[in-house]
Design an enzyme around this catalytic site. Sequence first.
Site, mmCIF file in Angstrom:
data_model
loop_
_atom_site.group_PDB
_atom_site.id
_atom_site.type_symbol
_atom_site.label_atom_id
_atom_site.label_comp_id
_atom_site.label_asym_id
_atom_site.label_seq_id
_atom_site.Cartn_x
_atom_site.Cartn_y
_atom_site.Cartn_z
ATOM 1 C CD GLN A 155 -2.549 1.734 0.309
ATOM 2 O OE1 GLN A 155 -3.170 0.914 -0.365
ATOM 3 N NE2 GLN A 155 -2.557 3.028 0.024
ATOM 4 N N GLY A 284 -10.718 0.600 2.049
ATOM 5 C CA GLY A 284 -11.804 0.011 1.279
ATOM 6 C C GLY A 284 -11.260 -0.454 -0.066
ATOM 7 N N GLY A 285 -10.529 0.438 -0.695
ATOM 8 C CA GLY A 285 -9.935 0.100 -1.980
ATOM 9 C C GLY A 285 -8.752 0.989 -2.252
ATOM 10 C CG MET A 286 -4.242 1.707 -3.376
ATOM 11 S SD MET A 286 -4.365 3.473 -2.936
ATOM 12 C CE MET A 286 -3.477 4.219 -4.312
ATOM 13 C CD GLU A 287 -6.474 5.733 -5.723
ATOM 14 O OE1 GLU A 287 -7.009 5.040 -4.831
ATOM 15 O OE2 GLU A 287 -6.018 6.861 -5.516
ATOM 16 C CG ASN A 288 -2.556 0.008 -6.300
ATOM 17 O OD1 ASN A 288 -2.007 1.077 -6.026
ATOM 18 N ND2 ASN A 288 -2.812 -0.905 -5.380
ATOM 19 C CG HIS A 311 -13.911 5.998 -4.580
ATOM 20 N ND1 HIS A 311 -14.271 7.277 -4.196
ATOM 21 C CD2 HIS A 311 -12.588 5.905 -4.340
ATOM 22 C CE1 HIS A 311 -13.206 7.913 -3.759
ATOM 23 N NE2 HIS A 311 -12.161 7.107 -3.824
ATOM 24 C CD GLU A 312 -10.863 2.490 -4.714
ATOM 25 O OE1 GLU A 312 -9.873 3.116 -5.155
ATOM 26 O OE2 GLU A 312 -11.360 2.727 -3.603
ATOM 27 C CG HIS A 315 -9.107 7.090 -7.660
ATOM 28 N ND1 HIS A 315 -8.698 8.375 -7.413
ATOM 29 C CD2 HIS A 315 -9.582 6.612 -6.472
ATOM 30 C CE1 HIS A 315 -8.911 8.660 -6.128
ATOM 31 N NE2 HIS A 315 -9.449 7.612 -5.533
ATOM 32 C CD GLU A 334 -9.111 9.831 -2.762
ATOM 33 O OE1 GLU A 334 -10.221 9.528 -3.226
ATOM 34 O OE2 GLU A 334 -8.137 9.052 -2.754
ATOM 35 C CG ASP A 389 -0.970 7.313 6.114
ATOM 36 O OD1 ASP A 389 -1.680 7.528 5.101
ATOM 37 O OD2 ASP A 389 -0.088 6.429 6.163
ATOM 38 C CE1 TYR A 397 -11.483 9.144 -0.428
ATOM 39 C CE2 TYR A 397 -10.384 10.415 1.273
ATOM 40 C CZ TYR A 397 -10.403 9.334 0.416
ATOM 41 O OH TYR A 397 -9.355 8.463 0.408
ATOM 42 N NE ARG A 567 -13.382 -0.364 4.077
ATOM 43 C CZ ARG A 567 -14.569 -0.281 3.497
ATOM 44 N NH1 ARG A 567 -15.377 -1.334 3.497
ATOM 45 N NH2 ARG A 567 -14.943 0.833 2.900
ATOM 46 C CE LYS A 569 -16.626 3.342 5.772
ATOM 47 N NZ LYS A 569 -17.367 3.244 4.518
HETATM 48 ZN ZN LIG Z 1 -10.141 7.488 -3.565
#
Ligand SMILES: [Zn+2]
Length: 615
Positions: A155, A284-288, A311-312, A315, A334, A389, A397, A567, A569
């Site tokens: 990450q 939740g997710g990472m937009e790699n 969402h991802e 991105h 975001e 962070d 967002y 997670r 959140k």
């Molecule tokens: Zn995002």
Amino acid sequence: MATTYNLKPWALAATLVAAATTQSALAEDAHSYAKLQEVATPHLELDLTVDFAAKQLRGTATYDLARHGDATEVHMDTRELTISKAEIWQDNAWQETQFTLAEPHETLGQELTISIGEESDKVRIHYHTAPTASGLQWLTPEQTKSGKFPFMFSQSQPIHARSWIPIQDTPALRLTYDATLRTPAGMLAVMSADNQLDTELDGDYSFSMPQPIPPYLIAIAAGELVVKEISDNVAVFAEPYIIDDAAWEWADTPAMITATEEMYGPYRWDRYDLLVLPPSFPFGGMENPRLSFITPTVVSGDRTLINLIAHELAHSWSGNLVTNASWRDLWLNEGFTSYVENRIMEALFGERRAQMELALGYQDLLENMERLAPKDTVLNIDLGTRHPDDVFSQVPYVKGQLFLVYLENKFGRETFDNFLRQYFDDFAFQSISTAEFKEYLARHLLAKNPGVVSMDKVNEWIHQPGLPADAPQPTSNAFAEVEKQMQRWLKGGQLKTEDWTTHEWLHFINNLPLDISSVNMRRLDEQFNLTQSKNAEIAHAWLKLSIVKDYEPARDRLRNYLLTIGRNKLVSPLYRELAKRPDNLKWAREIYQQAKPGYHPLTQTVNEALLYPQQ
Ligand SMILES: [Zn+2]
């Protein structure tokens, strides 16, 4: 910066790095030691062994050098890396060169300075990572579902790429990369690159990412992974236990891509695949790019949490294509992405659902803003050298999203859609700052439609704390209906929940009066089995209420929830609530110590700050 390129964008990496290397954009990244205006690194070649026993990546990072002056050193970011050797390519051979690692800075890590002479156009670094690398998580076989293989994943966002690659770790840089990875045989390695669907599991994998991306989008994962195709250009990678459920859950992804392309122009990344991470994945997710990393907690079995995929995917336009130049500009990533996400949801599932999601986000934002210092509710936030962070919140967002909703309302959807589409085109594969965005907005939207929105108003949105008095206040008719039902129910009536999705349930639980009686808690639980809900979001809302209400029957599930999900959140609001009372805090610390080995380093940091505030 409003140039339109006709060539394939990834053929222009060097040009784009030069374009992104304006003094103004670079001077503002306080989170990197890179000096791109002197020497930048537009291409990376990674060669790494994934060593699970040592919890270590080991090998070399080789960079092309783009010189913009006569500097004889390149500056990079590292954290906890052990560098054994640096070399430059000179006279047709690799030659050892000098390097220094500075004293560690708590947030930034260690600056790496390498002598590159006057001519060389390549540098190679031999290194290995620490088992405690902040950007990696290593799971034992026992921490996976089947227990057959270990699992590891990265990450990198915002500034963790430097903990596994020596790199110019600023989003102002764009680079392409190739990689060779070695893992134990039988495991599959994947990256934010051109993943093959039919690779032989021989432990030797190679990748190419031909489009220039910022360093925080370099990503890796390895484990017992299988693949299932959803369409010609969308597939899911996951551990075998969840592959069918995830592919079913996200069946609408190809339609989402089509809908987004219709609104904002072509998807420019070739394939779009999804990777299901273990439950310890902190986000939740990472937009790699090409391969979004997704938490299994949104595989709810009812397709109601698919806005996370929207969402991802969004991105791929905002964030990955047009990137914030520094972490102060995160709202450009975001806020735009939250806005596009909601437009995708509206296009696929209608206004009612999109409006509910917007209203839920707004409630989260208001809750966040209550506990944030005013200066941290500013979109173009002043971070100093604080770790991004540590100031993570809904502000970039949802406040960012509301700003765009505001502009859409003022200028009308058609005008605003055209503006956004042009914006994504004009800044494709570039990194931009808030100042550059404002200039573009002034020229291409405000000046062309005079008298609608003033620059003063724009500055209020971007540079002032809180929300402007005339900010949109999203509400939902569906929620008004839920509230009516709640009033009837509190007086002893029945709830009609047959048509409710996750959204109505969340609104219902989050808005129950805090003096709700234990009789009513029990009544609700017996009828709808909320304590045992398989939907991780609904369970979260209910468990949080159960802490406030001291609702004992939910304790075992709460314990289990905190022990099995990482997670952030979903777990940190529960720890925050538990920390408010001494007896609960004691209990929470016990649970935390038990859960800690399975939590990601990021989840550990955030929750230790809540549970052990003096440290
Ligand atoms: Zn995002």
